[in-house]
Design a protein around this motif. Structure first.
Motif, short mmCIF file in Angstrom:
data_model
loop_
_atom_site.label_atom_id
_atom_site.label_comp_id
_atom_site.label_asym_id
_atom_site.label_seq_id
_atom_site.Cartn_x
_atom_site.Cartn_y
_atom_site.Cartn_z
N ALA A 107 0.83 -1.21 0.00
CA ALA A 107 0.00 0.00 0.00
C ALA A 107 0.86 1.25 0.00
O ALA A 107 0.60 2.22 -0.74
CB ALA A 107 -0.92 -0.01 1.22
N ALA A 108 1.91 1.27 0.84
CA ALA A 108 2.80 2.43 0.91
C ALA A 108 3.50 2.66 -0.43
O ALA A 108 3.62 3.80 -0.91
CB ALA A 108 3.82 2.24 2.03
N LEU A 109 3.94 1.59 -1.05
CA LEU A 109 4.62 1.69 -2.34
C LEU A 109 3.69 2.25 -3.40
O LEU A 109 4.08 3.11 -4.21
CB LEU A 109 5.12 0.31 -2.74
N ALA A 110 2.44 1.78 -3.41
CA ALA A 110 1.47 2.25 -4.40
C ALA A 110 1.19 3.74 -4.24
O ALA A 110 1.06 4.46 -5.23
CB ALA A 110 0.18 1.45 -4.28
N ALA A 117 -5.24 8.44 -8.48
CA ALA A 117 -6.51 7.82 -8.86
C ALA A 117 -6.41 6.30 -8.89
O ALA A 117 -7.42 5.60 -8.79
CB ALA A 117 -6.96 8.34 -10.22
N GLN A 118 -5.21 5.77 -9.04
CA GLN A 118 -5.01 4.32 -9.03
C GLN A 118 -4.56 3.82 -7.66
O GLN A 118 -4.92 2.74 -7.22
CB GLN A 118 -3.97 3.92 -10.09
N ALA A 119 -3.73 4.64 -7.00
CA ALA A 119 -3.17 4.21 -5.72
C ALA A 119 -4.23 4.14 -4.62
O ALA A 119 -4.23 3.20 -3.81
CB ALA A 119 -2.05 5.16 -5.31
N ALA A 120 -5.12 5.14 -4.56
CA ALA A 120 -6.12 5.19 -3.49
C ALA A 120 -7.05 3.96 -3.51
O ALA A 120 -7.26 3.33 -2.47
CB ALA A 120 -6.91 6.49 -3.57
N PRO A 121 -7.63 3.58 -4.66
CA PRO A 121 -8.48 2.37 -4.66
C PRO A 121 -7.72 1.11 -4.25
O PRO A 121 -8.27 0.25 -3.54
CB PRO A 121 -8.97 2.29 -6.11
N LEU A 122 -6.47 0.98 -4.69
CA LEU A 122 -5.68 -0.19 -4.31
C LEU A 122 -5.46 -0.22 -2.80
O LEU A 122 -5.58 -1.28 -2.16
CB LEU A 122 -4.34 -0.18 -5.03
N ALA A 123 -5.17 0.95 -2.21
CA ALA A 123 -4.98 1.01 -0.76
C ALA A 123 -6.26 0.61 -0.02
O ALA A 123 -6.21 -0.08 1.01
CB ALA A 123 -4.52 2.40 -0.35
N VAL A 124 -7.41 1.02 -0.55
CA VAL A 124 -8.69 0.66 0.07
C VAL A 124 -8.91 -0.85 0.01
O VAL A 124 -9.34 -1.48 0.98
CB VAL A 124 -9.85 1.41 -0.62
N VAL A 125 -8.58 -1.45 -1.13
CA VAL A 125 -8.74 -2.90 -1.29
C VAL A 125 -7.82 -3.64 -0.31
O VAL A 125 -8.23 -4.62 0.34
CB VAL A 125 -8.46 -3.31 -2.74
N GLY A 144 -4.07 -5.98 13.98
CA GLY A 144 -4.06 -4.55 13.63
C GLY A 144 -3.47 -4.26 12.27
O GLY A 144 -3.03 -3.14 12.00
N TYR A 145 -3.48 -5.28 11.38
CA TYR A 145 -2.87 -5.08 10.07
C TYR A 145 -3.67 -4.09 9.21
O TYR A 145 -3.09 -3.34 8.42
CB TYR A 145 -2.76 -6.43 9.34
N GLY A 146 -4.99 -4.10 9.36
CA GLY A 146 -5.80 -3.14 8.60
C GLY A 146 -5.46 -1.71 8.99
O GLY A 146 -5.30 -0.83 8.13
N LEU A 147 -5.31 -1.46 10.29
CA LEU A 147 -4.93 -0.12 10.76
C LEU A 147 -3.54 0.25 10.24
O LEU A 147 -3.30 1.39 9.86
CB LEU A 147 -4.98 -0.07 12.28
N ALA A 148 -2.64 -0.73 10.23
CA ALA A 148 -1.29 -0.47 9.73
C ALA A 148 -1.31 -0.09 8.25
O ALA A 148 -0.58 0.82 7.82
CB ALA A 148 -0.40 -1.69 9.96
N VAL A 149 -2.14 -0.78 7.47
CA VAL A 149 -2.26 -0.43 6.06
C VAL A 149 -2.79 0.99 5.90
O VAL A 149 -2.28 1.77 5.09
CB VAL A 149 -3.19 -1.43 5.33
N LEU A 150 -3.80 1.33 6.69
CA LEU A 150 -4.38 2.67 6.62
C LEU A 150 -3.36 3.74 6.99
O LEU A 150 -3.19 4.74 6.27
CB LEU A 150 -5.60 2.75 7.54
N LEU A 151 -2.67 3.54 8.12
CA LEU A 151 -1.70 4.54 8.58
C LEU A 151 -0.52 4.64 7.61
O LEU A 151 -0.02 5.74 7.33
CB LEU A 151 -1.20 4.18 9.98
N GLY A 152 -0.06 3.48 7.10
CA GLY A 152 1.04 3.51 6.15
C GLY A 152 0.67 4.25 4.87
O GLY A 152 1.47 5.02 4.33
N SER A 153 -0.56 4.05 4.39
CA SER A 153 -1.02 4.74 3.18
C SER A 153 -1.10 6.24 3.40
O SER A 153 -0.66 7.04 2.56
CB SER A 153 -2.38 4.19 2.76
N LEU A 154 -1.67 6.63 4.54
CA LEU A 154 -1.80 8.06 4.82
C LEU A 154 -0.44 8.73 5.00
O LEU A 154 -0.22 9.86 4.55
CB LEU A 154 -2.66 8.27 6.08
N ALA A 155 0.48 8.03 5.67
CA ALA A 155 1.81 8.60 5.91
C ALA A 155 2.55 8.82 4.59
O ALA A 155 3.14 9.88 4.35
CB ALA A 155 2.61 7.69 6.83
N THR A 156 2.54 7.80 3.73
CA THR A 156 3.24 7.94 2.46
C THR A 156 2.54 8.94 1.54
O THR A 156 3.19 9.63 0.75
CB THR A 156 3.36 6.58 1.76
#
Length: 365
Positions: A107-110, A117-125, A144-156
């Motif tokens: 998610a962070a890489l994406a 427009a492509q990265a945000a939907p992938l992060a949601v999935v 807590g992996y879902g929260l980690a994905v969310l926080l990692g996406s927002l941070a990047t």
């Protein structure tokens, strides 16, 4: 994924990204505890390949310029993400729920490499997958992996936005710098035109006069040649100081030079005797006006009489020539810019009351 002062990802940004790979330690420990040799070896191999692929894709970020992601880069990123997802899938049988850590990195890489427009939907999935999987797979715990994905996406995403703002700031600073250089070049060019145009005109007139005097008055010719030497030295000094941006001209000095130039050209002149009533803020502009107008009179007009009138907020030069001061060049446009810089205006054109040309600069009191 930090940004350098130039707005580009650093050359060794992958080292910073590598620090975060220690979170894959949970995957490695779970695989080492896996009793099935096949899934243990396959899982450990996929973890190593996942880490290497992740660092490779992070290193590719530095090839993005000015926030533009070329189609080729986007396609390669999607291929890389697909490979990382496959490596993640190979870890699932051996590492179990620990393998969900890989989704944070993907998610962070994406969010950095792909268009938003492509990265945000992938992060949601990926977030949804990390949240749902522990609830539907027997034996898996919600770590807590879902929260980690969310926080990692927002941070990047925040890092990405900061980088793009930095690029825009650097681009704006570069534009301002280029404009300042262009303005300075224009100033120097205008000043050199004014200096050399006036000085060389006077030099030409005095040289012609000295040549005529050689036939019947050697002493006067010698004096004219001495004046030529002094004028050439003054022009050279003016050119040097103009290039350094420290030159200023004097209104009384320009009146005196104008008198000398008009006399050498055998043009009758009416000039003000003093300039004391002109305020300081107007003196340089009026001096440039007299210099430009007198240069044009001597060079182009064929006039026999010139009158210079000076008031605290106005200077006017009129002649009885053929209007040659209208000829092309940068003198009058440069003078107009100087006048407008002080809130004044330039009037230049044929006289209405008699044949000849008029140059007038007015500045609000």
């Amino acid at each position: 994924m930090t940004q350098t002062a130039t707005g580009r990802p650093p050359r060794y940004g992958w080292v910073f990204a590598a620090v975060w790979l220690f979170y894959l330690g949970g995957n490695v420990q779970a695989l080492l505890d896996q009793p099935d040799m096949y899934w243990r070896v396959a899982g450990l191999t996929s973890v190593a390949a996942f880490a290497a692929g992740y660092l490779f894709l992070v290193a590719r970020v530095r090839h993005i310029r000015r926030g533009v992601r070329p189609p080729r880069h986007v396609v390669r990123t999607w291929l890389g993400i697909a490979l990382l997802l496959a490596l993640f899938a190979l870890q699932v049988p051996g590492a179990g729920d620990h393998s969900l850590t890989c989704l944070v990195y993907i998610a962070a890489l994406a969010m950095v490499n792909l268009p938003l427009a492509q990265a945000a939907p992938l992060a949601v999935v990926l977030f949804a997958g990390a949240e749902i999987a522990p609830r539907v797979v027997d034996g898996w715990a919600d770590g807590g992996y879902g929260l980690a994905v969310l926080l990692g996406s927002l941070a990047t995403y925040g890092i990405r936005m900061a980088g793009e703002r930095q690029r825009r700031l650097m681009a704006a600073q570069q534009e301002l710098s280029d404009r300042a250089v262009a303005d300075e070049r224009a100033r120097i060019a205008a000043d050199l035109h004014d200096i050399l145009g006036h000085s060389l005109t006077v030099v030409t007139v005095k040289a012609e006069l000295a040549q005529r005097l050689l036939d019947f008055d050697i002493e006067k010719a010698r004096k004219e040649l001495s004046d030529l030497e002094a004028l050439a030295r003054d022009a050279l000094s003016d050119v040097r100081t103009t290039a350094m941006g420290v030159r200023g001209i004097s209104l009384p000095g320009e009146i005196a030079v104008a008198r000398e130039a008009l006399t050498a050209a055998n043009i009758e002149a009416e000039l003000p005797g003093a300039a004391d009533e002109v305020p300081t803020r107007n003196r340089e502009l009026f001096a440039w006006t007299i210099r430009e107008a007198v240069t044009n009179v001597v060079r182009h007009s064929g006039a026999r009489h010139v009158r210079v009138q000076l008031t605290p907020d106005c200077v006017e030069i009129v002649d009885d020539g053929v209007g040659g001061s209208c000829s092309g060049g940068q003198g009058l446009p440069g003078l107009r810019r100087r006048a407008e810089g002080l809130g004044g205006r330039l009037i230049a054109g044929a006289r209405e009351d008699a044949p000849g040309f008029r140059v007038r600069v007015e500045v609000p009191a």
